[in-house]
Design an enzyme around this catalytic site. Structure first.
Site, short mmCIF file in Angstrom:
data_model
loop_
_atom_site.label_atom_id
_atom_site.label_comp_id
_atom_site.label_asym_id
_atom_site.label_seq_id
_atom_site.Cartn_x
_atom_site.Cartn_y
_atom_site.Cartn_z
N ARG G 87 4.63 20.97 20.48
CA ARG G 87 4.84 22.18 21.27
C ARG G 87 6.34 22.49 21.44
O ARG G 87 6.75 23.65 21.43
CB ARG G 87 4.17 22.05 22.64
CG ARG G 87 2.64 21.92 22.62
CD ARG G 87 1.92 23.01 21.89
NE ARG G 87 0.47 22.82 21.90
CZ ARG G 87 -0.21 22.13 20.95
NH1 ARG G 87 0.40 21.57 19.94
NH2 ARG G 87 -1.54 22.04 21.04
N GLU G 90 7.56 23.85 18.24
CA GLU G 90 7.12 25.24 18.14
C GLU G 90 8.00 26.17 18.97
O GLU G 90 8.34 27.27 18.54
CB GLU G 90 5.67 25.32 18.61
CG GLU G 90 5.01 26.67 18.43
CD GLU G 90 3.55 26.63 18.87
OE1 GLU G 90 2.72 26.08 18.13
OE2 GLU G 90 3.24 27.13 19.98
N SER G 113 26.28 21.81 22.72
CA SER G 113 26.36 20.45 22.19
C SER G 113 25.07 19.67 22.47
O SER G 113 24.50 19.78 23.55
CB SER G 113 27.53 19.71 22.82
OG SER G 113 27.60 18.39 22.31
#
Lengths: 146, 146, 146, 146, 146, 146, 146, 146, 146, 146
Positions: G87, G90, G113
């Site tokens: 997830r 995604e 960073s």
């Protein structure tokens, strides 16, 4: 004991006894293609054939149980590298769309089954050099429309 | 004009005339497998056959030149997704090592050529349902040792 | 005992005896390229040569059986990373289409066999620095049309 | 106008004039391998050779500028699919480690250059069938230790 | 005993003795970059340096033989994941074409050798924060035209 | 108009005017590496430098807006194939772990920034042949622990 | 003993003692995210924290040395398959370009960073169901132009 | 007209008007993250918000229909190459298993939803340099057992 | 002892006792799909169900702890090769976009949960041959807009 | 005119007329799943149904010919990225081996056909939130043994 163990045992017994795949498959009354594929762990044997194989090659009895189990078919090389196997991969690459055109011209929208399927391999002598002849036969399955 | 253009022209003419691959190949005197593969840009036709094809389908004359050129065979899907073609890929994955065992048992260390090669495809009626039968024949090539 | 085991034994014996591939291959009467490839498990030796190799290097007798078996050729790196091997991969990438144009200009639609094939490698001194010279020779195979 | 445009022009002119790569390369005084690779966009021609090529094939003058530019060599197929090119890929896969063993046995830790490199391709008639002979020559480069 | 075994021994001895790469390389009279790469199995040491390393770290004598062997350089991650190494990969991705433009503007069609090559790494203090400075030097190799 | 369009315009103007990257970067007062990377679409120029570049090369005014935009850096080849660029990829593959060992020995757990970063490229003449010298400098960034 | 061994020991001790990550991290005075990542081998602990951890969980003393070593961060799945981790992958795929637009709108051409970085994870109760709240904070690094 | 066309129109209007994402999202009354993702084609807008956006930026009316359609979310780079986006990918690689440990310690076997999800991005000034702060919030979904 | 060990134990006990998945799942009062997936290491059991399973199959008590742990779900084949599993992969490939169209037509922009999810599998006799019937049920999750 | 052209025409007519897939499929007397898949180019319609569709949506007559042609099913993303489609991919990854165990327990060694196959999709209201229910039905095909 798993399929891989049994395949290794078979290969060792085969080397030790000098039996060929032709002889092994004859002994259990199945084709050489199917018998070999089951010995390599890519198909399951009916239990009685598994028992026959165990007797034929002198394997431990537990091997018959394993030979009768349904294998998970894993081929780890998406593109095979062995030249003999690659040539078949190449044939599918070159003629795949051709097979699609012709099978669907003959049968309509559908496919050839790889499950209800059999195959044979022969070496046939010719004047210009021996040839390998492969015959595949699979049930034609039309696409369902609902 | 390139192979891709010619394939598209052939598909359009095929659709417009209603000719089958069987009829097209019969008209030029070659097998349906080879003829189809050449029309799809995966093989080259001898020039006289290319001329015949052009006449048969009513293609522009330049198409014959293109059909006679030697194609660079590119298959962009390493793993084909069309179900009909995938089933053949699967057969090679499942039975590849079996084919290796049996061909080399029959012929020694070597391969079946995919170049000196021919193939046929038939649909055969059976009681339990029609079957597709593929026959492949390739020259056996032993590995050179030097 | 399998091909990998035998290769490791050979490398150990080679290090221990200080023999070169040139000497090993001379001892069994085959070329250095073919002999090396068989020792690395990428080709099979005729049984008599395998016996000679076993004697030459002091390997166990079972190793001769393994050396004579037909290997499944697996190369696990689709793109090799070792600089020496990568340079050859790069040459095929850069000159592959050139090779296709020239071989097919000379011979028609066909390929160079990688099975009916031999190769040699030499180091040749030149004023501007030594050069490696590779010679490959493979049978020309014309595509079948049927 | 870029390398790809020029390659397409050259292929069209080559087809129209019927010139072979042998004739084209002879006309500009370079080898057939190098000339072909430059025409396919994989090498740069010296400007005077580029001018000669433009004259020989009747290309627009701007093409000479493009032919003399330094190409970015891109080969989009990590594993080539055309059978002729694949066979060379297979040879590197099967014999790569062998080449490493032998080149380093002859020259120490180092590689064969693919830059200070030349190659030739011939078709040679033999009784048992014509053979393709490839000769590669590259400078031996020892690894620096510092 | 192979390269991997020796690398593990070196890392253990390094941890146990508290020696740095700077001290190890100083002891054998080679640069820290080259020494480290050889200890990690990515380069071969001259035999006398290998003997010195074995003495310095108290390794078994056989390790010197292994350190002097020519490694097959395998890097298993095509795209490295460690952040420190990835940043260099990213630099090549972002500036690769820039490097090509500038090197070829300065030297003509050619490359920088990765074989006749050396490199250094320093940490340099700056007011705005320390910087890492890498210096690479490789022989310019012009493409051969033949 | 996007970055790709502007790069193509710059390459055309560069070819037409015969200006080098050295001259172009000198004209706008930035290094050749950074200027080239911005012209290739891999970095953004400050607006005043973009205006200068547009004037220097005679580009349309809109190009300055585009040159000042922040690019999405896409490198489509995970493993580059051009030999010049590949050699740098190979250096990272061979020496990546070495760089990690040495940078972290000098600075502790951390990395070299590829963002607060600069680089130069020179060709330096040597008796044994010209060398390419690359200098990279990036801020050392220690890992945060919290 | 390596990072992997230590992670396994920690997981065993954690299961045996029933301690949570919250308790373990509290005991050594670092955040739960950083502590967990170090225990999983993805970060290094300062030596004093490593000693505390060893005492807290009853690990062998050598484990503290290993926990303080700088890890090579390897994540073997380019695309993670575990649903919880996927997830997040995604989210980066769907919102990556959005993050780029907004961070660069706020800060100019630069990045966040991942090294000078910290993160927290909380579960927060809501009427419509509990929510997971992630907070990431990384230093803004502007691209250098030189 | 599709999502891609609309994104291009928005980017052109945004550049022409000088509006920021902050201003655009404020004008339609949604967050900047969600608004930007919808403008980039990765989310759908409610129809009334789409109408507002069209008015705000002066887009053709059809664009509102397209903005309200449900997108198929395609991210073509499995591993992103832009440094800003890659850093987030790296964070998931390095801390993915840590997130799993902590979320499941707090909530039991389950995941954080990427659908019932929101996110914010801020730039926050600090003495040691500005920081980017990301806040993600997703519903905790426990695995069903049945 | 880890999930993999427990799966192997279960398979051995299952073979030895001859129990089916139907019987095992009935014994612990959960569905056959969920029970099997937990036994294969792809889901966690509530502790009381894990205890029941351990009793049912005669596993060591520690196995119950492991069965109750939350698994990291790893599926190593991105494209499955076993024909039974591949057919489902193929169905998603062929009908994936169709599922998207229909689910979103019925529910708006959103997805079917794979977490708040259950599934059943039956074999149903039909005149024309038995059929396998799969029923999947997942909560509809609408995309959040914020 | 090809399948892709026809799909685009259908989507435009669908948007213009406001018809749903439910209405379109009802109009031609086939299920919504099959109709949608054929409109998306993944299945072929019987010619009479294709004619009905053309009439229903006001498409050009040629579209009926195209809709009746047998598609080559290409799914370009081996791992789908759209969240709705990915969830199904994930289900196959997580439950694939479970499906194999249960189908083969019920039917013996064999598979569920993806060709003699049908599927339905429903949204069903529940107190705790609507659910999506998928029903798949495919013929059980036992492996042939010969």
């Amino acid at each position: 004991m798993n399929k891989l163990d049994v395949t290794e045992m078979i290969m060792e017994r085969k080397r030790a006894t000098g039996m060929t795949w032709a002889e092994i498959s004859h002994a259990i009354g199945l084709s050489d293609v199917f018998t070999t594929s089951a010995c390599l762990g890519m198909n399951s044997l009916p239990r009685d054939k598994a028992d026959l194989l165990v007797t034929t090659l002198g394997l431990p009895q537990e091997a018959a149980v394993v030979l009768a189990e349904y294998p998970t078919k894993v081929f780890s090389q998406a593109v095979p590298t062995d030249p003999l196997i690659y040539r078949f991969y190449e044939i599918i690459g070159v003629y795949g769309q051709t097979l699609k055109e012709l099978i669907q011209e003959k049968g309509g929208d559908g496919i050839m089954s790889a499950i209800d399927f059999d195959m044979s391999v022969e070496k046939v002598p010719y004047e210009k050099g021996d040839r390998i002849e492969i015959r595949m036969s699979g049930k034609f399955l039309p696409y369902n429309r609902w």
